[in-house]
Design an enzyme around this catalytic site. Structure first.
Site, PDB file in Angstrom:
ATOM      1  N   THR A  32     -10.276   8.187   3.513  1.00 59.99           N
ATOM      2  CA  THR A  32     -10.531   6.964   4.639  1.00 59.99           C
ATOM      3  C   THR A  32      -9.346   6.918   5.511  1.00 59.99           C
ATOM      4  O   THR A  32      -8.232   7.297   5.149  1.00 59.99           O
ATOM      5  CB  THR A  32     -10.577   5.580   3.903  1.00 59.99           C
ATOM      6  N   ASP A  33      -9.506   6.422   6.717  1.00 60.72           N
ATOM      7  CA  ASP A  33      -8.535   6.335   7.782  1.00 60.72           C
ATOM      8  C   ASP A  33      -7.561   5.266   7.330  1.00 60.72           C
ATOM      9  O   ASP A  33      -6.416   5.405   7.743  1.00 60.72           O
ATOM     10  CB  ASP A  33      -9.096   6.023   9.086  1.00 60.72           C
ATOM     11  N   GLU A  34      -8.025   4.397   6.327  1.00 64.13           N
ATOM     12  CA  GLU A  34      -6.870   3.435   6.000  1.00 64.13           C
ATOM     13  C   GLU A  34      -5.620   3.970   5.035  1.00 64.13           C
ATOM     14  O   GLU A  34      -4.695   3.272   5.057  1.00 64.13           O
ATOM     15  CB  GLU A  34      -7.636   2.443   4.995  1.00 64.13           C
ATOM     16  N   TYR A  66      -6.685  -0.979  -2.259  1.00 62.28           N
ATOM     17  CA  TYR A  66      -7.843   0.224  -1.921  1.00 62.28           C
ATOM     18  C   TYR A  66      -7.152   1.370  -1.092  1.00 62.28           C
ATOM     19  O   TYR A  66      -7.302   2.632  -1.914  1.00 62.28           O
ATOM     20  CB  TYR A  66      -8.942  -0.613  -1.043  1.00 62.28           C
ATOM     21  N   ALA A 122      -4.265   2.540  -1.074  1.00 63.97           N
ATOM     22  CA  ALA A 122      -3.141   2.925  -1.868  1.00 63.97           C
ATOM     23  C   ALA A 122      -3.874   3.973  -3.007  1.00 63.97           C
ATOM     24  O   ALA A 122      -3.459   5.220  -3.281  1.00 63.97           O
ATOM     25  CB  ALA A 122      -2.171   2.209  -2.530  1.00 63.97           C
ATOM     26  N   LYS A 179      -7.053   5.167  -2.867  1.00 65.31           N
ATOM     27  CA  LYS A 179      -7.417   6.445  -1.779  1.00 65.31           C
ATOM     28  C   LYS A 179      -6.515   7.348  -1.537  1.00 65.31           C
ATOM     29  O   LYS A 179      -6.854   8.724  -1.527  1.00 65.31           O
ATOM     30  CB  LYS A 179      -8.238   5.816  -0.781  1.00 65.31           C
TER      31      LYS A 179
HETATM   32  P1  NAD Z   1     -19.936   1.904  -1.853  1.00 63.90           P
HETATM   33  O1  NAD Z   1     -19.036   0.773  -2.472  1.00 63.90           O
HETATM   34  O2  NAD Z   1     -21.161   1.431  -0.977  1.00 63.90           O
HETATM   35  O3  NAD Z   1     -20.495   2.683  -2.987  1.00 63.90           O
HETATM   36  C1  NAD Z   1     -19.648   3.147  -3.758  1.00 63.90           C
HETATM   37  C2  NAD Z   1     -20.487   3.746  -4.950  1.00 63.90           C
HETATM   38  O4  NAD Z   1     -19.618   4.488  -6.064  1.00 63.90           O
HETATM   39  C3  NAD Z   1     -21.586   2.970  -5.521  1.00 63.90           C
HETATM   40  O5  NAD Z   1     -22.974   3.864  -5.688  1.00 63.90           O
HETATM   41  C4  NAD Z   1     -20.943   2.700  -7.272  1.00 63.90           C
HETATM   42  O6  NAD Z   1     -21.808   2.410  -7.957  1.00 63.90           O
HETATM   43  C5  NAD Z   1     -20.379   4.216  -7.238  1.00 63.90           C
HETATM   44  N1  NAD Z   1     -19.259   4.080  -8.223  1.00 63.90           N
HETATM   45  C6  NAD Z   1     -18.322   3.370  -8.257  1.00 63.90           C
HETATM   46  N2  NAD Z   1     -17.334   3.352  -9.171  1.00 63.90           N
HETATM   47  C7  NAD Z   1     -17.796   4.561  -9.995  1.00 63.90           C
HETATM   48  C8  NAD Z   1     -17.450   5.313 -11.050  1.00 63.90           C
HETATM   49  N3  NAD Z   1     -16.344   5.101 -11.942  1.00 63.90           N
HETATM   50  N4  NAD Z   1     -18.354   6.431 -11.429  1.00 63.90           N
HETATM   51  C9  NAD Z   1     -19.314   6.687 -10.918  1.00 63.90           C
HETATM   52  N5  NAD Z   1     -19.890   5.900  -9.956  1.00 63.90           N
HETATM   53  C10 NAD Z   1     -19.081   4.914  -9.341  1.00 63.90           C
HETATM   54  O7  NAD Z   1     -18.996   2.782  -0.964  1.00 63.90           O
HETATM   55  P2  NAD Z   1     -19.107   3.558   0.488  1.00 63.90           P
HETATM   56  O8  NAD Z   1     -18.938   2.698   1.529  1.00 63.90           O
HETATM   57  O9  NAD Z   1     -20.448   4.245   0.334  1.00 63.90           O
HETATM   58  O10 NAD Z   1     -17.880   4.652   0.391  1.00 63.90           O
HETATM   59  C11 NAD Z   1     -18.163   5.723  -0.235  1.00 63.90           C
HETATM   60  C12 NAD Z   1     -16.937   6.538  -0.034  1.00 63.90           C
HETATM   61  O11 NAD Z   1     -16.481   6.624   1.424  1.00 63.90           O
HETATM   62  C13 NAD Z   1     -15.506   5.859  -0.780  1.00 63.90           C
HETATM   63  O12 NAD Z   1     -14.982   7.069  -1.264  1.00 63.90           O
HETATM   64  C14 NAD Z   1     -15.035   5.197   0.386  1.00 63.90           C
HETATM   65  O13 NAD Z   1     -13.742   5.205  -0.251  1.00 63.90           O
HETATM   66  C15 NAD Z   1     -15.171   6.149   1.530  1.00 63.90           C
HETATM   67  N6  NAD Z   1     -15.036   5.672   2.669  1.00 63.90           N
HETATM   68  C16 NAD Z   1     -15.908   4.497   3.188  1.00 63.90           C
HETATM   69  C17 NAD Z   1     -15.877   3.922   4.324  1.00 63.90           C
HETATM   70  C18 NAD Z   1     -16.727   2.816   4.605  1.00 63.90           C
HETATM   71  O14 NAD Z   1     -16.626   2.434   6.045  1.00 63.90           O
HETATM   72  N7  NAD Z   1     -17.443   2.245   3.879  1.00 63.90           N
HETATM   73  C19 NAD Z   1     -14.918   4.586   5.388  1.00 63.90           C
HETATM   74  C20 NAD Z   1     -14.163   5.683   5.213  1.00 63.90           C
HETATM   75  C21 NAD Z   1     -14.332   6.289   3.721  1.00 63.90           C
HETATM   76  P1  TYD Z   2     -14.372  -4.375   6.407  1.00 63.70           P
HETATM   77  O1  TYD Z   2     -15.656  -4.309   6.727  1.00 63.70           O
HETATM   78  O2  TYD Z   2     -13.752  -5.235   5.056  1.00 63.70           O
HETATM   79  O3  TYD Z   2     -13.627  -2.852   6.358  1.00 63.70           O
HETATM   80  P2  TYD Z   2     -12.225  -2.600   6.371  1.00 63.70           P
HETATM   81  O4  TYD Z   2     -11.398  -3.733   5.900  1.00 63.70           O
HETATM   82  O5  TYD Z   2     -12.134  -1.794   5.400  1.00 63.70           O
HETATM   83  O6  TYD Z   2     -11.685  -2.211   7.831  1.00 63.70           O
HETATM   84  O7  TYD Z   2     -13.500  -5.161   7.622  1.00 63.70           O
HETATM   85  C1  TYD Z   2     -13.592  -4.591   8.751  1.00 63.70           C
HETATM   86  C2  TYD Z   2     -12.809  -5.524   9.671  1.00 63.70           C
HETATM   87  O8  TYD Z   2     -13.504  -6.811   9.725  1.00 63.70           O
HETATM   88  C3  TYD Z   2     -11.373  -5.997   9.279  1.00 63.70           C
HETATM   89  O9  TYD Z   2     -10.389  -5.991  10.315  1.00 63.70           O
HETATM   90  C4  TYD Z   2     -11.364  -7.156   8.674  1.00 63.70           C
HETATM   91  C5  TYD Z   2     -12.456  -7.947   9.328  1.00 63.70           C
HETATM   92  N1  TYD Z   2     -13.422  -8.974   8.376  1.00 63.70           N
HETATM   93  C6  TYD Z   2     -13.580 -10.203   9.129  1.00 63.70           C
HETATM   94  O10 TYD Z   2     -12.998 -10.590   9.907  1.00 63.70           O
HETATM   95  N2  TYD Z   2     -14.301 -11.201   8.108  1.00 63.70           N
HETATM   96  C7  TYD Z   2     -14.726 -10.725   6.902  1.00 63.70           C
HETATM   97  O11 TYD Z   2     -15.715 -11.535   6.437  1.00 63.70           O
HETATM   98  C8  TYD Z   2     -14.876  -9.287   6.555  1.00 63.70           C
HETATM   99  C9  TYD Z   2     -15.313  -8.632   5.456  1.00 63.70           C
HETATM  100  C10 TYD Z   2     -14.099  -8.221   7.363  1.00 63.70           C
END
Ligand code: NAD
Ligand code: TYD
Length: 347
Positions: free
Chosen positions: A126-128, A150, A152, A154
């Site tokens: 992630t970019d985070e 989170y 940290a 990642k």
């Molecule tokens: P999500 O929370 O929707 O899904 C996570 C999945 O992992 C779920 O299906 C969960 O059951 C499974 N899981 C959790 N713990 C597990 C374990 N111990 N063993 C096996 N399976 C497990 O997440 P997402 O948004 O689809 O993110 C997927 C990946 O992409 C993550 O690694 C996240 O850090 C990364 N990522 C997400 C975003 C975003 O915007 N959502 C952006 C950049 C990177």
């Molecule tokens: P989020 O979807 O939780 O992603 P991330 O924090 O991992 O970037 O949040 C995206 C942005 O939206 C972030 O700046 C926090 C803000 N946010 C709100 O303002 N209200 C909310 O209820 C949530 C969940 C996020």
């Protein structure tokens, strides 16, 4: 080259979209989804794929080494794409333990299995990990400086992956994606939460002044990038993935309201997230040099995501009426509304 994938976390948001992408675009590939089915995992995300002979599902934890080995050996896996993680920043602030368990120990377990068998290993990051970016855009060479539990967890995963490349010569790659949006996103993340709240005329809790910036990208664009990096990335490569344009949360909210024809009176400014990173921004030129281009701007991605939630209540209504309610009450019930704008105390 045809592949047999272990897609860990493949029942979650991005993982499931990646599985759809693979089965649609690579007819000779086989896909084993390996998922613990936490609150975020949902087999509805894959319901039209379960009967595909190229698809298999394993219900297990990535920290369980014997189960990972059995899945890899039993299905002849040659490539691991690790999407499994605890992913929501707000949950990591309240209860970080699960993040360390899955994002750090789980990544290590997968790397060990990959090392023994010389598998291709891809880490979805992630970019985070770059932390708050006051100006400019993060490049892959920038130091990582995570600030939430989170981020940290990642970042720790990224460091382990790099160590396995340097020390053991494992063919690893990492992608660092910006905020993904689109189908099957658990409605705790902001765009899926706000779209589904707005559909039901419920308030949209904007943290602080809403001027934080994020690069909202279409999940399908991110999946294409991961596929490309797995096929073309060199050992040890790291790639940023995003549109390269960050917008404010207030702009994002306005787009959601406009797409649904809902009033601005749904907006509530509430107490900010502790340690909230105000800005993420990515330089994506390294990935573009590999031939990838995003197909959506953040604005187009937001509108398309909102349209999906409007058209697919079958998917999110059962989630929002279940255990989610307890989560929502815990996360937002005590959160005070705040005043923003001229004359108000700083958010
Ligand atoms: P999500 O929370 O929707 O899904 C996570 C999945 O992992 C779920 O299906 C969960 O059951 C499974 N899981 C959790 N713990 C597990 C374990 N111990 N063993 C096996 N399976 C497990 O997440 P997402 O948004 O689809 O993110 C997927 C990946 O992409 C993550 O690694 C996240 O850090 C990364 N990522 C997400 C975003 C975003 O915007 N959502 C952006 C950049 C990177
Ligand atoms: P989020 O979807 O939780 O992603 P991330 O924090 O991992 O970037 O949040 C995206 C942005 O939206 C972030 O700046 C926090 C803000 N946010 C709100 O303002 N209200 C909310 O209820 C949530 C969940 C996020």
């Amino acid at each position: 080259m045809k592949r047999t994938w272990l897609v860990t976390g493949g029942a979650g948001f991005i993982g499931a979209n990646f599985v759809h992408h693979l089965l649609d675009h690579h007819p000779d590939d086989r896909v084993v989804v390996y998922d613990k089915l936490t609150y975020a995992g949902n087999l509805d995300n894959l319901r039209d794929r379960m009967a595909d002979p190229r698809f298999a599902f394993v219900h297990a934890d990535i920290c369980d080494r014997a189960a990972v080995e059995a899945a890899v050996d039993g299905h002849g896996v040659d490539t691991i794409a690790n999407f499994a993680a605890e992913t929501h920043v707000d949950r990591s602030i309240v209860a970080p333990d699960a993040f360390i368990h899955t994002d750090v120990l789980g990544t290590h377990t997968l790397l060990e299995v990959a090392r023994e068998r010389r598998l291709r290993y891809h880490q979805v990051s992630t970019d985070e990990v770059y932390g708050h970016v006051p100006d400019g855009a993060s490049t892959e060479a920038d130091p990582i400086a995570p600030r939430s539990p989170y981020a940290a967890s990642k970042a720790a995963g990224d460091l382990l992956v790099n160590a396995y490349f340097v020390t053991y010569g494992l063919h690893t790659t990492i992608t660092r994606g910006s905020n993904n949006i689109g189908p099957y996103q658990y409605p705790e993340k902001v765009v899926s939460l706000f779209a589904t709240n707005a559909i039901d005329d419920l308030p949209l809790p904007v943290y602080g002044d809403g001027r934080q910036e994020r690069d909202y990208q279409w999940v399908g664009d991110h999946c294409e990038a991961i596929d490309l990096v797995v096929r073309r990335g060199q050992p040890g490569d790291v790639f940023n993935v995003g549109t390269g344009t960050s917008i404010t949360n207030l702009e994002m909210v306005e787009l959601i309201l406009e797409a649904l024809g809902k009033p601005a009176s749904l907006i509530r400014h509430v107490e900010d997230r502790p340690g909230h990173d105000r800005r993420y921004a990515l330089d994506v030129s390294k990935l573009q040099a590999l031939g990838w281009r995003p197909r959506h701007t953040p604005q187009a991605a937001i509108v398309r995501a909102v349209e999906w939630y409007a058209a697919n209540p079958w998917w999110w209504r059962p989630i929002k009426s279940g255990a989610f309610r307890e989560y929502y009450e815990q996360m937002y019930g005590q959160r005070k509304e705040i005043a923003v704008g001229p004359g108000a105390a700083p958010a």
